[in-house]
Structure formats: C-alpha cells, structure tokens
Design an enzyme around this catalytic site. Sequence first.
Site, PDB file in Angstrom:
ATOM      1  N   GLU A 102     -20.743 -70.085 -50.295  1.00  0.00           N
ATOM      2  CA  GLU A 102     -19.437 -70.649 -50.438  1.00  0.00           C
ATOM      3  C   GLU A 102     -18.456 -69.521 -50.003  1.00  0.00           C
ATOM      4  O   GLU A 102     -18.695 -68.332 -50.204  1.00  0.00           O
ATOM      5  CB  GLU A 102     -19.010 -71.269 -51.893  1.00  0.00           C
ATOM      6  CG  GLU A 102     -19.326 -72.671 -52.013  1.00  0.00           C
ATOM      7  CD  GLU A 102     -18.343 -73.405 -51.443  1.00  0.00           C
ATOM      8  OE1 GLU A 102     -17.756 -73.089 -50.283  1.00  0.00           O
ATOM      9  OE2 GLU A 102     -18.280 -74.600 -51.953  1.00  0.00           O
ATOM     10  N   ASP A 106     -13.166 -71.765 -56.904  1.00  0.00           N
ATOM     11  CA  ASP A 106     -11.804 -71.763 -57.459  1.00  0.00           C
ATOM     12  C   ASP A 106     -11.975 -72.527 -58.824  1.00  0.00           C
ATOM     13  O   ASP A 106     -12.522 -71.814 -59.928  1.00  0.00           O
ATOM     14  CB  ASP A 106     -10.727 -72.848 -56.803  1.00  0.00           C
ATOM     15  CG  ASP A 106     -10.142 -71.981 -55.642  1.00  0.00           C
ATOM     16  OD1 ASP A 106      -9.995 -70.613 -55.909  1.00  0.00           O
ATOM     17  OD2 ASP A 106      -9.513 -72.358 -54.693  1.00  0.00           O
TER      18      ASP A 106
HETATM   19  C1  PRP Z   1     -12.977 -74.903 -50.596  1.00  0.00           C
HETATM   20  C2  PRP Z   1     -14.158 -74.178 -50.548  1.00  0.00           C
HETATM   21  C3  PRP Z   1     -14.943 -74.873 -51.712  1.00  0.00           C
HETATM   22  C4  PRP Z   1     -13.923 -75.499 -52.644  1.00  0.00           C
HETATM   23  C5  PRP Z   1     -13.929 -74.926 -53.761  1.00  0.00           C
HETATM   24  O1  PRP Z   1     -13.262 -75.613 -49.540  1.00  0.00           O
HETATM   25  O2  PRP Z   1     -14.757 -73.838 -49.392  1.00  0.00           O
HETATM   26  O3  PRP Z   1     -16.025 -75.783 -51.106  1.00  0.00           O
HETATM   27  O4  PRP Z   1     -12.659 -75.330 -51.867  1.00  0.00           O
HETATM   28  O5  PRP Z   1     -12.951 -75.161 -54.582  1.00  0.00           O
HETATM   29  P1  PRP Z   1     -13.179 -75.565 -56.191  1.00  0.00           P
HETATM   30  O6  PRP Z   1     -13.970 -74.327 -56.696  1.00  0.00           O
HETATM   31  O7  PRP Z   1     -12.002 -75.809 -56.800  1.00  0.00           O
HETATM   32  O8  PRP Z   1     -14.083 -76.801 -56.427  1.00  0.00           O
HETATM   33  P2  PRP Z   1     -11.879 -76.647 -49.031  1.00  0.00           P
HETATM   34  O9  PRP Z   1     -11.618 -77.817 -49.681  1.00  0.00           O
HETATM   35  O10 PRP Z   1     -10.761 -75.647 -48.867  1.00  0.00           O
HETATM   36  O11 PRP Z   1     -12.325 -76.946 -47.596  1.00  0.00           O
HETATM   37  P3  PRP Z   1     -12.707 -76.146 -46.151  1.00  0.00           P
HETATM   38  O12 PRP Z   1     -13.885 -75.171 -46.607  1.00  0.00           O
HETATM   39  O13 PRP Z   1     -12.950 -77.133 -45.143  1.00  0.00           O
HETATM   40  O14 PRP Z   1     -11.539 -75.462 -45.875  1.00  0.00           O
END
Ligand code: PRP
Length: 181
Positions: A102, A106
């Site tokens: 990842e 978050d």
């Molecule tokens: C981000 C990151 C994780 C997720 C983490 O993806 O790549 O997959 O958010 O968040 P969480 O711990 O709150 O679940 P994002 O939705 O920003 O998509 P992207 O990778 O296409 O930018």
Amino acid sequence: MKTPALPMIERVLFTEEQVRDRIREVAAEISEHYKDSTLKLVGVLKGSVFFLTALARELTIPIKVDFLAISSFSNHSGSSGVVRIAKDLDEAIEGEDVILVEDIVDTGFTARYLLQNLAGRGPNSIALCTMLDRKSKRIVPLRIDYRCFEIPDRFVIGCGLDYQQLYRNLNFLAVLKPDRH
Ligand code: PRP
C-alpha cells in the site's frame, strides 16, 4: 538532487533521497525475510504502483507482481469502511508468500478488508507493507509488517499520492497547502 519549490507545496516531508534510502532499508529487510521463497507483491491501484515499483527494484530476491483495484464508499462522516474489489488479481495466490503493498494506511479499512480477502485464498503467508502510516486516522486495529514512514494528519502528495489525480509522480513527499484542497 534539489527539491523544486512548487506553489502548491507547504513543506517537504521527505526528500527524494530520504524516500529512496528508507525504501532501500525496508527492501533489505524483506529480501532477508523472504530469501528462500518466491515472493508475490500485490499492489493496490493506483497509489501503490509508484512505491511498489521502487520497492521491487531494491529487492534482491525473485518476485512476482499482481494488482487489484478497490472501490471504497464514503458517508457524511468520512470513510464508511465499505470496500469492494473493482478489479481482481490476474492470478491465484494459493500456496504463495504474498505481501500486500500500500502507499498509505489511514483508517485501515482497505488494508483489513484486503488482508482478510487474500487470506481466504489460501496463500502460504500474507504480510502488509506500506510506504506511509497515518496512524492518527486509524479506526480499525491493524498489524503493519513493513512501514517506511509514519506521517502527521496532513494532506500529503507525491510518490503515488495524489490530489485530484495530480502529483503522484513527484519523487518526494510533501504537504499540500491547505488552501489548495
Ligand atoms: C488510498 C490508499 C489505500 C486507502 C487507504 O487509496 O492507496 O488503498 O486509500 O485508506 P484507508 O486506510 O482509510 O482505507 P485511494 O482511495 O486514495 O485511491 P488511489 O490509490 O487510487 O489514490
């Protein structure tokens, strides 16, 4: 290399050199741990592609890569914790040693869901590696096996992280100015 001054950046969190050095350290740990196996890195589109590539280049063991994409749903108070696989892996992971890669963890909803889902496919082992850990946002407890940096609760761009799909290609990590998002 000097980090360019860009108008949307409040401050640089980690320079290109710091990012590269830390990724190299984590890659060395992974290479040592998986030295007797063929590792599969599973990336989560799109953000993790940049980190996964940088990490893979520093590994000294044979690896395979595969990708999946997820959709997550938000409600008025932010993330709802509902995650769905929008594009699945191309190949099975049964019997394999897998690291879910990842760019950022978050709330932890995405990683928890994916780890559970992948574990149900019968891999030999499954671990989590993230470039960034924004621990202050965590809602679900999660064990992170490999982590490059813990970051503050700020809007961060670069190294795969975007603002409205821009800035993923910056090779350093920076805080976006509050008036830019
Ligand atoms: C981000 C990151 C994780 C997720 C983490 O993806 O790549 O997959 O958010 O968040 P969480 O711990 O709150 O679940 P994002 O939705 O920003 O998509 P992207 O990778 O296409 O930018």
